[in-house]
Design an enzyme around this catalytic site. Structure first.
Site, short mmCIF file in Angstrom:
data_model
loop_
_atom_site.label_atom_id
_atom_site.label_comp_id
_atom_site.label_asym_id
_atom_site.label_seq_id
_atom_site.Cartn_x
_atom_site.Cartn_y
_atom_site.Cartn_z
N GLU A 284 0.83 -1.22 0.00
CA GLU A 284 0.00 0.00 0.00
C GLU A 284 0.86 1.26 0.00
O GLU A 284 0.42 2.31 -0.48
CB GLU A 284 -0.93 0.03 1.23
CG GLU A 284 -2.23 -0.71 1.00
CD GLU A 284 -3.28 -0.49 2.09
OE1 GLU A 284 -2.99 0.18 3.10
OE2 GLU A 284 -4.38 -1.02 1.93
N HIS A 305 8.23 -26.82 -1.44
CA HIS A 305 7.56 -27.93 -2.10
C HIS A 305 6.34 -27.46 -2.88
O HIS A 305 5.53 -28.27 -3.33
CB HIS A 305 7.17 -28.99 -1.06
CG HIS A 305 8.37 -29.56 -0.37
ND1 HIS A 305 8.93 -30.78 -0.70
CD2 HIS A 305 9.15 -29.04 0.61
CE1 HIS A 305 9.99 -31.00 0.06
NE2 HIS A 305 10.16 -29.95 0.87
N LYS A 419 -14.35 -0.18 -3.57
CA LYS A 419 -15.42 0.18 -2.63
C LYS A 419 -16.56 0.87 -3.36
O LYS A 419 -17.73 0.58 -3.11
CB LYS A 419 -14.87 1.12 -1.55
CG LYS A 419 -13.94 0.45 -0.56
CD LYS A 419 -13.58 1.44 0.54
CE LYS A 419 -12.44 0.91 1.38
NZ LYS A 419 -11.90 1.92 2.28
O1 PA5 Z 1 -3.34 1.13 5.94
C1 PA5 Z 1 -4.50 1.53 5.82
O2 PA5 Z 1 -4.80 2.71 5.99
C2 PA5 Z 1 -5.63 0.57 5.49
O3 PA5 Z 1 -5.18 -0.70 5.22
C3 PA5 Z 1 -6.60 0.49 6.65
O4 PA5 Z 1 -5.91 0.04 7.79
C4 PA5 Z 1 -7.77 -0.44 6.36
O5 PA5 Z 1 -8.37 -0.11 5.16
C5 PA5 Z 1 -8.79 -0.38 7.49
O6 PA5 Z 1 -9.26 0.92 7.64
P1 PA5 Z 1 -10.06 1.36 8.92
O7 PA5 Z 1 -9.17 1.18 10.12
O8 PA5 Z 1 -10.40 2.79 8.69
O9 PA5 Z 1 -11.28 0.49 9.02
#
Ligand code: PA5
Length: 442
Positions: A284, A305, A419
């Site tokens: 990310e 394996h 989303k």
């Molecule tokens: O790193 C990030 O920002 C995302 O992976 C969030 O942790 C994830 O989408 C969960 O978001 P939230 O804590 O707002 O539910």
């Protein structure tokens, strides 16, 4: 302390080339240190190990003790992405593989998928156990944890009554906004705050990670202490800084050697979730603007394996980062057998860990021969101190590496695309126009 060994890359890169990437990594280090780079309002994670107050640790322990008093033996921890991977990683790494200690609740995870079977089976488990719940969402609006929480909340209220259910729920969310914050305030839940300036994937050392890890019976003071010691080491501006070295080498392999895939390799199944946490952190943070190294993982020797053939002889697109654990916490020695029908007497008297180390070394040589450079990131053994250190190491190196690559490490604009479509297809109010458009495409 975390050590980095780049010897397994020697035959792939020239030292002058590496030096030039170290210089670039030091420039990126300066951007991170100056706090003037892209996404600089999300740098709160840098000081968490030193700035976390004792009162926060004590508040986590107070929840643990309160729930112990209520006889809780199952904690359902709800969250997705950065709101669960760090806690899960630490709990899997530190827990016994098979046995739960007396008096310590089992911590299970939900809200990280939309599988109906998973939630139905969670209900089966809850019916057998004395249940509490930690619900984690920084935004407070993420669909997957919200769905799971609605189900768990209703279950707890039906079983224990509204007041007792409220005492068995802790919410970890934004200080002011989001549906979860509103719900927590209205229902009177205990709450912990995810600081504004800490993004989800950098939040393991906030209550997001600390509370579930504490509830699972582990020493969060030691976790923070290990991270603090690592922080001290990484703050030094030096070409030998392990985070600078790691960031420099992985960017060199990506930009100059065509290695677009990094495989995190562990030889201990307890670290399978370290790789899951790391994949989110790097995926990310770096995968944007058409750039980035694709983070993948294997757990060896099991995956030798399954994935071993591809890594040895398939497309030459990858390098490996092996998480080396110098010492095992337990020893199992292979016995001698009078009949030796399995032909294993040559191993009699050797520890299983010795065999694992030889598998690791043999694989390293084979993969280097096969065109796969190897980086090594080492800790002395698995414990809270070293986990804190490795969390901080990978976070700090991620900031440097992403700045070197030229991207903002702290945003994730691409996560919104699915989303919008999902909300349109689920006919969420406000998405009517998108629903019309998307229905034409299917
Ligand atoms: O790193 C990030 O920002 C995302 O992976 C969030 O942790 C994830 O989408 C969960 O978001 P939230 O804590 O707002 O539910």
């Amino acid at each position: 302390m975390v050590k980095v060994n780049l010897g397994g890359c020697d035959s792939f890169v020239k030292s002058a080339e590496f030096d030039s990437y170290v210089a670039k990594a030091l420039d990126a280090f300066d951007v991170l240190a100056s706090e003037k780079g892209a996404g600089n309002d999300f740098l709160g994670w840098k000081n968490l190990p030193s700035d976390t107050p004792e009162s926060l640790v004590a508040a986590c322990e107070a929840v643990r003790d309160d729930w112990k008093g209520r006889g809780v033996d199952l904690v359902v921890t709800i969250g997705i992405g950065g709101s669960y991977l760090g806690a899960r990683c630490a709990i899997e790494a530190l827990s016994h593989s098979f046995v739960r200690p007396e008096g310590v609740p089992q911590v299970v995870f939900a809200g990280n998928n939309l599988s109906e079977e998973y939630l139905a089976e969670l209900s089966d488990l809850m019916a057998l156990r004395n249940v509490a719940c930690v619900v984690i969402s920084k935004s407070g609006t993420t669909t997957e944890p919200a769905v799971a929480f609605r189900i768990v909340k209703q279950y707890l209220e039906e079983r224990y009554g509204a007041a007792e259910a409220s005492a068995r729920i802790v919410a970890i969310t934004d200080a002011k906004k989001g549906a979860l914050k509103t719900l927590a305030t209205n229902e009177g839940y205990r709450t912990f705050v995810v600081p504004d300036n800490v993004g989800g994937r950098f939040s393991v050392l906030t209550p997001v990670g600390l509370l579930p890890i504490c509830l699972a019976g582990f020493d969060i003071r030691a976790l923070l202490k290990g991270a603090a010691a690592e922080r001290e080491a990484l703050l030094e501006r030096s070409a030998l800084n392990p985070a600078v070295q790691y960031a420099a080498m992985r960017n060199l392999l990506y930009s100059e050697c065509g290695k677009a895939v990094e495989i995190m390799v562990t030889y201990n199944p307890k670290f399978t979730y370290l790789a899951e946490w790391w994949k989110q952190l790097y995926g990310e943070s770096e995968g944007k603007d058409g750039k980035g190294i694709f983070p993948a993982s294997v757990t060896n020797t099991a995956d030798l394996h399954s994935m071993g053939q591809f890594i040895q002889e398939g497309s030459r697109v990858m390098f490996e980062t092996v998480v080396n654990i110098e010492n095992a916490n337990r020893s199992v020695v292979i016995g001698s057998d009078a009949q030796n029908l399995d032909g294993l007497n040559y191993l009699a008297g050797q520890s299983v860990n010795h065999c694992n180390s030889m598998a690791q070394l043999g694989t390293k040589i084979a993969h280097i021969d096969g065109g796969v450079p190897q980086l090594e990131v080492s800790i002395e053994r698995i414990n809270e101190l070293n986990l804190g250190a490795i969390f901080y190491f990978f976070e700090y190196a991620c900031g440097i590496s992403a700045y070197l690559l030229g991207v903002n490490p702290f945003n994730q604009p691409g996560v919104e695309a699915y989303k919008k479509n999902m909300f349109a297809l689920l006919r969420k109010p406000g998405y009517e126009a998108q629903t019309e458009a998307i229905l034409k495409r299917i």
